[in-house]
Design a protein around this motif. Structure first.
Motif: not given
Length: 283
Positions: A5-10, A18-26
């Motif tokens: 979760s922390e690797q993908t946290s933005r 303010t919006i927190h989200f998780y991001e992964a992929g190209d």
């Protein structure tokens, strides 16, 4: 699972706050937005951690904590507009169009975005949304469903014990999926943001925490490809809600899963991931 979760946290500042989200992929891959449900302690990660890494092999995955949940900003019922917030997040990320994948409340938001901002949606995928405001999400005998009663009780008492009961009612195979670790995680998430709990209960007392719904009469105009997934054993939102949506969305198909509760993406993660990859890639 290698992603955390922390690797993908933005976190981003958007026109909706303010919006927190998780991001992964190209980022060059087609975008998919994963929208969580309304339960206490729900986040983009808690609802979709069994899906994000697999989907990120094919897509640019965005899983926000919607305003009023997780690490995103607190909102009252009157301030809340998840469809607008989702579009504002796309704008902040420079994404023109995405496949929207929504569980429960997230499915309601997905259908609102599709009716109000159809140019921003390439595909619709829902899992267990209602088909209209209360009292349409009810048990056959009237009143709130068993799952909704348990959910509201967990907002009032966000203890591990309450979250255990909540995760049990959300799943068909609770011995496998309603784990002590998940209950503890949901309790920790919920208690970290007491303002979200208070705002939800205040909104519930005013007629429901979701102030803005899609309209069934608008769905026949939607030509976006839609995949409607529902658990046959859903004790939160009955699968007949999805059959009603199927009748209103002209370019839709439904998948009804036996031995499945409200969290199809969790209980049938492998099948769910395959369905999403095939549907988004082929349409």
């Amino acid at each position: 699972m290698t992603l955390t979760s922390e690797q993908t946290s933005r976190t981003l500042e958007t026109a909706s706050g303010t919006i927190h989200f998780y991001e992964a992929g190209d980022p060059a891959s087609p975008a998919v937005v994963l929208l969580h449900g309304s339960g206490p302690g729900a986040t983009g990660w808690s609802n979709f951690k069994t899906n994000i890494e697999v989907l990120a092999e094919h897509f640019h995955v965005i899983a926000p904590d919607m305003p009023g949940w997780g690490r995103s900003q607190a909102v009252t019922r009157e301030e809340s507009d998840h469809a607008r917030a989702a579009v504002d997040l796309l704008d902040a990320l420079g994404i023109e169009q995405a496949a929207f994948i929504g569980n429960s409340m997230g499915g309601i938001t997905t259908l609102r975005v599709a009716t109000e901002f159809p140019e921003r949606v390439s595909h619709i995928i829902t899992m267990g949304p209602g088909s209209g405001p209360q009292p349409k999400i009810v048990s056959p005998g009237g009143g709130l469903s068993e799952g909704m009663r348990t959910l509201v009780a967990a907002y009032r008492d966000p203890s591990v014990e309450s979250m255990t009961r909540l995760t049990e009612v959300m799943t068909y195979d609770s011995a496998r999926f309603a784990t002590p670790e998940l209950a503890a995680e949901r309790a920790e998430n919920a208690n970290a943001h007491p303002e979200h709990l208070a705002n939800y209960l205040d909104g519930f007392a005013k007629g429901g925490p979701i102030a803005k719904w899609f309209r069934l009469e608008d769905l026949p105009k939607v030509q976006i490809p839609a995949l409607l997934i529902h658990g046959r054993d859903d004790r939160v939102v009955h699968f007949e809600n999805t059959l009603l949506l199927l009748a209103h969305l002209p370019n839709s198909r439904a998948v009804l899963l036996n031995r499945c509760g409200h969290w199809a993406q969790v209980e049938h993660a492998d099948e769910f991931n395959r369905l999403v990859i095939d549907f988004v890639s082929a349409n």
